[in-house]
Design a protein around this motif. Sequence first.
Motif, PDB file in Angstrom:
ATOM      1  N   ASP A 129       0.850  -1.187   0.000  1.00 19.20           N
ATOM      2  CA  ASP A 129       0.000   0.000   0.000  1.00 19.20           C
ATOM      3  C   ASP A 129       0.887   1.238   0.000  1.00 19.20           C
ATOM      4  OD1 ASP A 129      -1.652   2.197   0.731  1.00 19.20           O
ATOM      5  OD2 ASP A 129      -3.081   0.846   1.693  1.00 19.20           O
ATOM      6  N   ARG A 130       0.980   1.890  -1.160  1.00 18.59           N
ATOM      7  CA  ARG A 130       1.920   3.004  -1.303  1.00 18.59           C
ATOM      8  C   ARG A 130       1.630   4.130  -0.317  1.00 18.59           C
ATOM      9  NH1 ARG A 130       2.038   7.793  -3.850  1.00 18.59           N
ATOM     10  NH2 ARG A 130      -0.016   7.463  -4.756  1.00 18.59           N
ATOM     11  N   MET A 131       0.388   4.549  -0.197  1.00 14.69           N
ATOM     12  CA  MET A 131       0.065   5.680   0.658  1.00 14.69           C
ATOM     13  C   MET A 131       0.260   5.359   2.134  1.00 14.69           C
ATOM     14  SD  MET A 131      -0.441   8.244  -1.185  1.00 14.69           S
ATOM     15  CE  MET A 131      -1.056   9.365   0.060  1.00 14.69           C
ATOM     16  N   ALA A 132      -0.038   4.123   2.515  1.00 17.59           N
ATOM     17  CA  ALA A 132       0.155   3.732   3.914  1.00 17.59           C
ATOM     18  C   ALA A 132       1.626   3.801   4.295  1.00 17.59           C
ATOM     19  CB  ALA A 132      -0.388   2.331   4.160  1.00 17.59           C
ATOM     20  N   HIS A 133       2.474   3.297   3.408  1.00 22.19           N
ATOM     21  CA  HIS A 133       3.900   3.292   3.717  1.00 22.19           C
ATOM     22  C   HIS A 133       4.514   4.685   3.566  1.00 22.19           C
ATOM     23  CE1 HIS A 133       3.208  -1.079   2.532  1.00 22.19           C
ATOM     24  NE2 HIS A 133       3.271  -1.007   3.848  1.00 22.19           N
ATOM     25  N   ALA A 134       3.930   5.509   2.685  1.00 19.64           N
ATOM     26  CA  ALA A 134       4.359   6.905   2.608  1.00 19.64           C
ATOM     27  C   ALA A 134       4.021   7.625   3.919  1.00 19.64           C
ATOM     28  CB  ALA A 134       3.692   7.607   1.438  1.00 19.64           C
ATOM     29  N   ALA A 135       2.873   7.316   4.479  1.00 17.26           N
ATOM     30  CA  ALA A 135       2.486   7.909   5.767  1.00 17.26           C
ATOM     31  C   ALA A 135       3.458   7.499   6.867  1.00 17.26           C
ATOM     32  CB  ALA A 135       1.066   7.490   6.134  1.00 17.26           C
ATOM     33  N   THR A 136       3.939   6.263   6.803  1.00 14.68           N
ATOM     34  CA  THR A 136       4.968   5.830   7.762  1.00 14.68           C
ATOM     35  C   THR A 136       6.228   6.667   7.597  1.00 14.68           C
ATOM     36  OG1 THR A 136       4.143   3.563   7.798  1.00 14.68           O
ATOM     37  CG2 THR A 136       6.424   3.891   8.470  1.00 14.68           C
ATOM     38  N   GLY A 137       6.623   6.901   6.355  1.00  9.71           N
ATOM     39  CA  GLY A 137       7.814   7.711   6.102  1.00  9.71           C
ATOM     40  C   GLY A 137       7.675   9.129   6.623  1.00  9.71           C
ATOM     41  N   VAL A 138       6.497   9.717   6.438  1.00  9.78           N
ATOM     42  CA  VAL A 138       6.263  11.070   6.931  1.00  9.78           C
ATOM     43  C   VAL A 138       6.319  11.095   8.464  1.00  9.78           C
ATOM     44  CG1 VAL A 138       4.560  12.928   7.119  1.00  9.78           C
ATOM     45  CG2 VAL A 138       4.923  11.779   4.921  1.00  9.78           C
ATOM     46  N   LEU A 139       5.665  10.115   9.085  1.00 12.08           N
ATOM     47  CA  LEU A 139       5.652  10.048  10.551  1.00 12.08           C
ATOM     48  C   LEU A 139       7.064   9.915  11.114  1.00 12.08           C
ATOM     49  CD1 LEU A 139       4.263   9.753  13.297  1.00 12.08           C
ATOM     50  CD2 LEU A 139       3.909   7.320  12.765  1.00 12.08           C
ATOM     51  N   VAL A 140       7.848   9.028  10.545  1.00 10.26           N
ATOM     52  CA  VAL A 140       9.217   8.821  11.018  1.00 10.26           C
ATOM     53  C   VAL A 140      10.054  10.079  10.781  1.00 10.26           C
ATOM     54  CG1 VAL A 140      11.335   7.478  10.681  1.00 10.26           C
ATOM     55  CG2 VAL A 140       9.115   6.332  10.687  1.00 10.26           C
ATOM     56  N   SER A 141       9.868  10.724   9.647  1.00  9.15           N
ATOM     57  CA  SER A 141      10.637  11.936   9.338  1.00  9.15           C
ATOM     58  C   SER A 141      10.320  13.064  10.310  1.00  9.15           C
ATOM     59  CB  SER A 141      10.340  12.386   7.902  1.00  9.15           C
ATOM     60  OG  SER A 141      10.742  11.398   6.970  1.00  9.15           O
ATOM     61  N   TYR A 142       9.054  13.234  10.632  1.00  8.71           N
ATOM     62  CA  TYR A 142       8.678  14.263  11.601  1.00  8.71           C
ATOM     63  C   TYR A 142       9.268  13.958  12.980  1.00  8.71           C
ATOM     64  CZ  TYR A 142       5.150  16.183   8.357  1.00  8.71           C
ATOM     65  OH  TYR A 142       4.503  16.759   7.292  1.00  8.71           O
ATOM     66  N   ALA A 143       9.219  12.691  13.359  1.00  2.00           N
ATOM     67  CA  ALA A 143       9.764  12.296  14.666  1.00  2.00           C
ATOM     68  C   ALA A 143      11.272  12.550  14.722  1.00  2.00           C
ATOM     69  CB  ALA A 143       9.463  10.828  14.943  1.00  2.00           C
ATOM     70  N   ILE A 144      11.960  12.294  13.622  1.00  2.00           N
ATOM     71  CA  ILE A 144      13.404  12.535  13.578  1.00  2.00           C
ATOM     72  C   ILE A 144      13.708  14.026  13.651  1.00  2.00           C
ATOM     73  CG2 ILE A 144      15.413  12.456  12.038  1.00  2.00           C
ATOM     74  CD1 ILE A 144      14.445   9.672  11.176  1.00  2.00           C
ATOM     75  N   LEU A 145      12.913  14.847  12.963  1.00  2.00           N
ATOM     76  CA  LEU A 145      13.109  16.296  13.032  1.00  2.00           C
ATOM     77  C   LEU A 145      12.911  16.800  14.456  1.00  2.00           C
ATOM     78  CD1 LEU A 145      13.614  19.008  11.655  1.00  2.00           C
ATOM     79  CD2 LEU A 145      11.166  19.103  11.092  1.00  2.00           C
ATOM     80  N   ALA A 146      11.891  16.292  15.131  1.00  2.00           N
ATOM     81  CA  ALA A 146      11.660  16.682  16.520  1.00  2.00           C
ATOM     82  C   ALA A 146      12.805  16.213  17.421  1.00  2.00           C
ATOM     83  CB  ALA A 146      10.336  16.113  17.009  1.00  2.00           C
ATOM     84  N   SER A 147      13.315  15.015  17.156  1.00  2.00           N
ATOM     85  CA  SER A 147      14.447  14.498  17.939  1.00  2.00           C
ATOM     86  C   SER A 147      15.694  15.351  17.724  1.00  2.00           C
ATOM     87  CB  SER A 147      14.744  13.050  17.546  1.00  2.00           C
ATOM     88  OG  SER A 147      13.648  12.218  17.842  1.00  2.00           O
ATOM     89  N   TYR A 148      15.897  15.777  16.481  1.00  2.00           N
ATOM     90  CA  TYR A 148      17.025  16.665  16.172  1.00  2.00           C
ATOM     91  C   TYR A 148      16.920  17.955  16.978  1.00  2.00           C
ATOM     92  CZ  TYR A 148      19.926  19.992  13.591  1.00  2.00           C
ATOM     93  OH  TYR A 148      20.851  20.955  13.265  1.00  2.00           O
ATOM     94  N   GLU A 149      15.732  18.545  16.993  1.00  2.00           N
ATOM     95  CA  GLU A 149      15.535  19.792  17.715  1.00  2.00           C
ATOM     96  C   GLU A 149      15.782  19.634  19.217  1.00  2.00           C
ATOM     97  OE1 GLU A 149      13.970  23.261  16.056  1.00  2.00           O
ATOM     98  OE2 GLU A 149      15.822  22.211  15.615  1.00  2.00           O
ATOM     99  N   TRP A 150      15.287  18.525  19.766  1.00  2.00           N
ATOM    100  CA  TRP A 150      15.469  18.275  21.192  1.00  2.00           C
ATOM    101  C   TRP A 150      16.945  18.058  21.525  1.00  2.00           C
ATOM    102  CZ3 TRP A 150      14.742  18.852  25.979  1.00  2.00           C
ATOM    103  CH2 TRP A 150      15.087  17.900  26.938  1.00  2.00           C
ATOM    104  N   CYS A 151      17.627  17.234  20.741  1.00  2.00           N
ATOM    105  CA  CYS A 151      19.047  16.972  20.981  1.00  2.00           C
ATOM    106  C   CYS A 151      19.861  18.254  20.881  1.00  2.00           C
ATOM    107  CB  CYS A 151      19.580  15.948  19.981  1.00  2.00           C
ATOM    108  SG  CYS A 151      19.055  14.257  20.282  1.00  2.00           S
ATOM    109  N   HIS A 152      19.596  19.036  19.839  1.00  2.00           N
ATOM    110  CA  HIS A 152      20.356  20.269  19.626  1.00  2.00           C
ATOM    111  C   HIS A 152      20.114  21.247  20.774  1.00  2.00           C
ATOM    112  CE1 HIS A 152      21.513  23.762  16.716  1.00  2.00           C
ATOM    113  NE2 HIS A 152      22.553  23.353  17.424  1.00  2.00           N
ATOM    114  N   PHE A 153      18.859  21.379  21.170  1.00  2.00           N
ATOM    115  CA  PHE A 153      18.532  22.274  22.278  1.00  2.00           C
ATOM    116  C   PHE A 153      19.228  21.822  23.561  1.00  2.00           C
ATOM    117  CE2 PHE A 153      15.881  23.499  25.892  1.00  2.00           C
ATOM    118  CZ  PHE A 153      15.735  24.861  25.679  1.00  2.00           C
ATOM    119  N   LEU A 154      19.138  20.533  23.857  1.00  2.00           N
ATOM    120  CA  LEU A 154      19.699  20.004  25.091  1.00  2.00           C
ATOM    121  C   LEU A 154      21.218  20.181  25.142  1.00  2.00           C
ATOM    122  CD1 LEU A 154      18.959  18.566  27.718  1.00  2.00           C
ATOM    123  CD2 LEU A 154      19.299  16.382  26.526  1.00  2.00           C
TER     124      LEU A 154
END
Length: 219
Positions: A129-154
Amino acid sequence: MLTLADCWRSFIRRRTPPLLAAAILAALAVRIAFGHYDWRDLVVLAGVLGLTPLAEWLIHVYLLHAKPLRMRGRRYDLVAAREHRAHHLAPAELDGVLIPRYAVLIFIPQIALTVWALSFPIHLVLGGDRMAHAATGVLVSYAILASYEWCHFLIHTPYRPRGRYYRTIWRGHRLHHYKNEHYWFGVTSTLGDRMLRTAPDQADVPKSQTARTLGVEVR
């Protein structure tokens, strides 16, 4: 003594973390709505995680450390590079650590569009399912961006690291800011630096006189 909880409370009160949290929750809701979970989700997760250190390194080196261009007597400077130089000038200023709000508002749809475009060739290889797995990619990418921000801030707070992994990235990023800006570009990981040979023994690296200005005249 500054605690991790103190840092977290300061972090979530800034402008952009709530935006990233909202993006993650929205992406999670979309992923749940699509359903069709299978092994391809794990492949997408592994792929995004595997590419992150390289992407982080490339963005840091070629975008954030980009020098101004001069054409016909005029100076042209990337906004991201100019803002990053301001961060190097005052690395202890927490208001300059996080990605600006306007940039986060650009990155959120930009990431979604990029993942959607990449989902077509990836679907040809993986199927499913292309859209389902694309949604997984978006979710993981957003989580990584948030993790980057937290790590950098800390890293830029006075909080002292305890865990071995965090001590490693804390040390590298501190060396990047306070010893030599030509090395240690990773924030959430040192893998990109190790792959691209920008994580030498700090004893072998001279102290740079341009770690604050990045070699660019301040205006």
